[in-house]
Scaffold this motif. Structure first.
Motif, short mmCIF file in Angstrom:
data_model
loop_
_atom_site.label_atom_id
_atom_site.label_comp_id
_atom_site.label_asym_id
_atom_site.label_seq_id
_atom_site.Cartn_x
_atom_site.Cartn_y
_atom_site.Cartn_z
N SER A 1 -9.45 -5.56 -3.32
CA SER A 1 -8.55 -6.21 -2.38
C SER A 1 -8.60 -7.73 -2.54
CB SER A 1 -8.92 -5.82 -0.94
OG SER A 1 -8.11 -6.48 -0.02
N ALA A 2 -9.78 -8.29 -2.68
CA ALA A 2 -9.92 -9.74 -2.84
C ALA A 2 -9.23 -10.20 -4.13
CB ALA A 2 -11.40 -10.13 -2.85
N ILE A 3 -9.38 -9.45 -5.21
CA ILE A 3 -8.75 -9.81 -6.48
C ILE A 3 -7.23 -9.76 -6.35
CG2 ILE A 3 -8.39 -9.06 -8.87
CD1 ILE A 3 -11.39 -8.11 -8.80
N VAL A 4 -6.72 -8.70 -5.76
CA VAL A 4 -5.27 -8.57 -5.59
C VAL A 4 -4.72 -9.70 -4.73
CG1 VAL A 4 -3.45 -7.15 -4.54
CG2 VAL A 4 -5.17 -6.09 -6.01
N HIS A 5 -5.37 -10.00 -3.64
CA HIS A 5 -4.88 -11.05 -2.76
C HIS A 5 -4.98 -12.43 -3.42
CE1 HIS A 5 -3.76 -8.77 0.72
NE2 HIS A 5 -4.88 -8.07 0.62
N GLU A 6 -6.03 -12.67 -4.18
CA GLU A 6 -6.15 -13.95 -4.89
C GLU A 6 -5.08 -14.07 -5.97
OE1 GLU A 6 -7.78 -17.75 -5.55
OE2 GLU A 6 -7.98 -16.35 -3.88
N HIS A 7 -4.81 -12.98 -6.66
CA HIS A 7 -3.76 -12.97 -7.67
C HIS A 7 -2.41 -13.29 -7.03
CE1 HIS A 7 -0.76 -10.86 -10.26
NE2 HIS A 7 -1.45 -11.47 -11.21
N GLU A 8 -2.12 -12.66 -5.92
CA GLU A 8 -0.86 -12.89 -5.22
C GLU A 8 -0.78 -14.33 -4.70
OE1 GLU A 8 2.91 -11.78 -3.83
OE2 GLU A 8 1.56 -10.89 -5.30
N ARG A 9 -1.86 -14.82 -4.16
CA ARG A 9 -1.90 -16.21 -3.64
C ARG A 9 -1.60 -17.20 -4.76
NH1 ARG A 9 -4.84 -20.56 -3.30
NH2 ARG A 9 -6.53 -19.78 -4.59
N ARG A 10 -2.24 -17.03 -5.91
CA ARG A 10 -2.03 -17.95 -7.03
C ARG A 10 -0.64 -17.80 -7.62
NH1 ARG A 10 -7.78 -18.39 -10.26
NH2 ARG A 10 -9.07 -18.70 -8.41
N ARG A 11 -0.14 -16.58 -7.67
CA ARG A 11 1.22 -16.35 -8.19
C ARG A 11 2.23 -17.06 -7.30
NH1 ARG A 11 5.56 -13.42 -7.32
NH2 ARG A 11 4.68 -12.38 -5.52
N ARG A 12 2.09 -16.93 -6.01
CA ARG A 12 3.01 -17.58 -5.07
C ARG A 12 2.89 -19.10 -5.16
NH1 ARG A 12 3.09 -13.86 0.38
NH2 ARG A 12 3.98 -12.05 -0.65
N LEU B 1 4.71 -2.47 -5.79
CA LEU B 1 5.24 -3.56 -4.99
C LEU B 1 4.29 -3.98 -3.87
CD1 LEU B 1 8.96 -2.45 -4.68
CD2 LEU B 1 7.96 -4.14 -6.22
N ARG B 2 3.56 -3.04 -3.33
CA ARG B 2 2.70 -3.33 -2.19
C ARG B 2 1.28 -3.66 -2.64
NH1 ARG B 2 2.82 1.65 1.22
NH2 ARG B 2 1.35 0.41 2.42
N CYS B 3 0.69 -4.64 -1.96
CA CYS B 3 -0.69 -5.04 -2.29
C CYS B 3 -1.66 -3.88 -2.14
CB CYS B 3 -1.13 -6.22 -1.42
SG CYS B 3 -0.37 -7.78 -1.87
N GLU B 4 -1.44 -3.05 -1.13
CA GLU B 4 -2.32 -1.91 -0.90
C GLU B 4 -2.31 -0.96 -2.10
OE1 GLU B 4 -2.83 1.85 2.17
OE2 GLU B 4 -1.52 0.21 2.71
N GLU B 5 -1.14 -0.72 -2.67
CA GLU B 5 -1.04 0.16 -3.84
C GLU B 5 -1.75 -0.46 -5.04
OE1 GLU B 5 3.28 2.28 -3.22
OE2 GLU B 5 3.25 0.18 -3.89
N ARG B 6 -1.58 -1.76 -5.21
CA ARG B 6 -2.24 -2.45 -6.32
C ARG B 6 -3.75 -2.43 -6.14
NH1 ARG B 6 0.16 -8.03 -6.85
NH2 ARG B 6 -0.25 -7.85 -9.07
N THR B 7 -4.21 -2.60 -4.90
CA THR B 7 -5.64 -2.57 -4.61
C THR B 7 -6.21 -1.19 -4.92
OG1 THR B 7 -5.47 -4.28 -2.91
CG2 THR B 7 -7.36 -2.78 -2.76
#
Length: 77
Positions: free
Chosen positions: A60-71, A39-45
């Protein structure tokens, strides 16, 4: 969702992902979608970095970009 990097640094990291990792962003996004349901970005990173041998910065950049695009997709529906 807060970024660990400035927007400029994030953009530069994302632009270099294919060169540094040998994989395009959609491949990384698929790995995240098919990976553990953290659930947490940190865990996914941490999972992405450990499982695929990425530096924490790129993971971290990949996870955050994935989340940004998903949202972005969710809000455009």
């Amino acid at each position: 969702m807060s970024l660990n990097h400035s927007p400029e640094t994030h953009s530069k990291l994302i632009a270099r992902v294919p060169t540094i990792t040998g994989r395009e962003l959609p491949e990384w996004f698929q790995a995240l979608d098919n990976g553990p349901a953290f659930l947490r970005c940190e865990e996914r990173t941490n999972w992405l970095a450990d499982e695929h041998g990425l530096s924490h910065g790129y993971a971290s950049a990949i996870v955050h970009e994935h989340e940004r695009r998903r949202r972005s997709r969710l809000f455009s529906l």
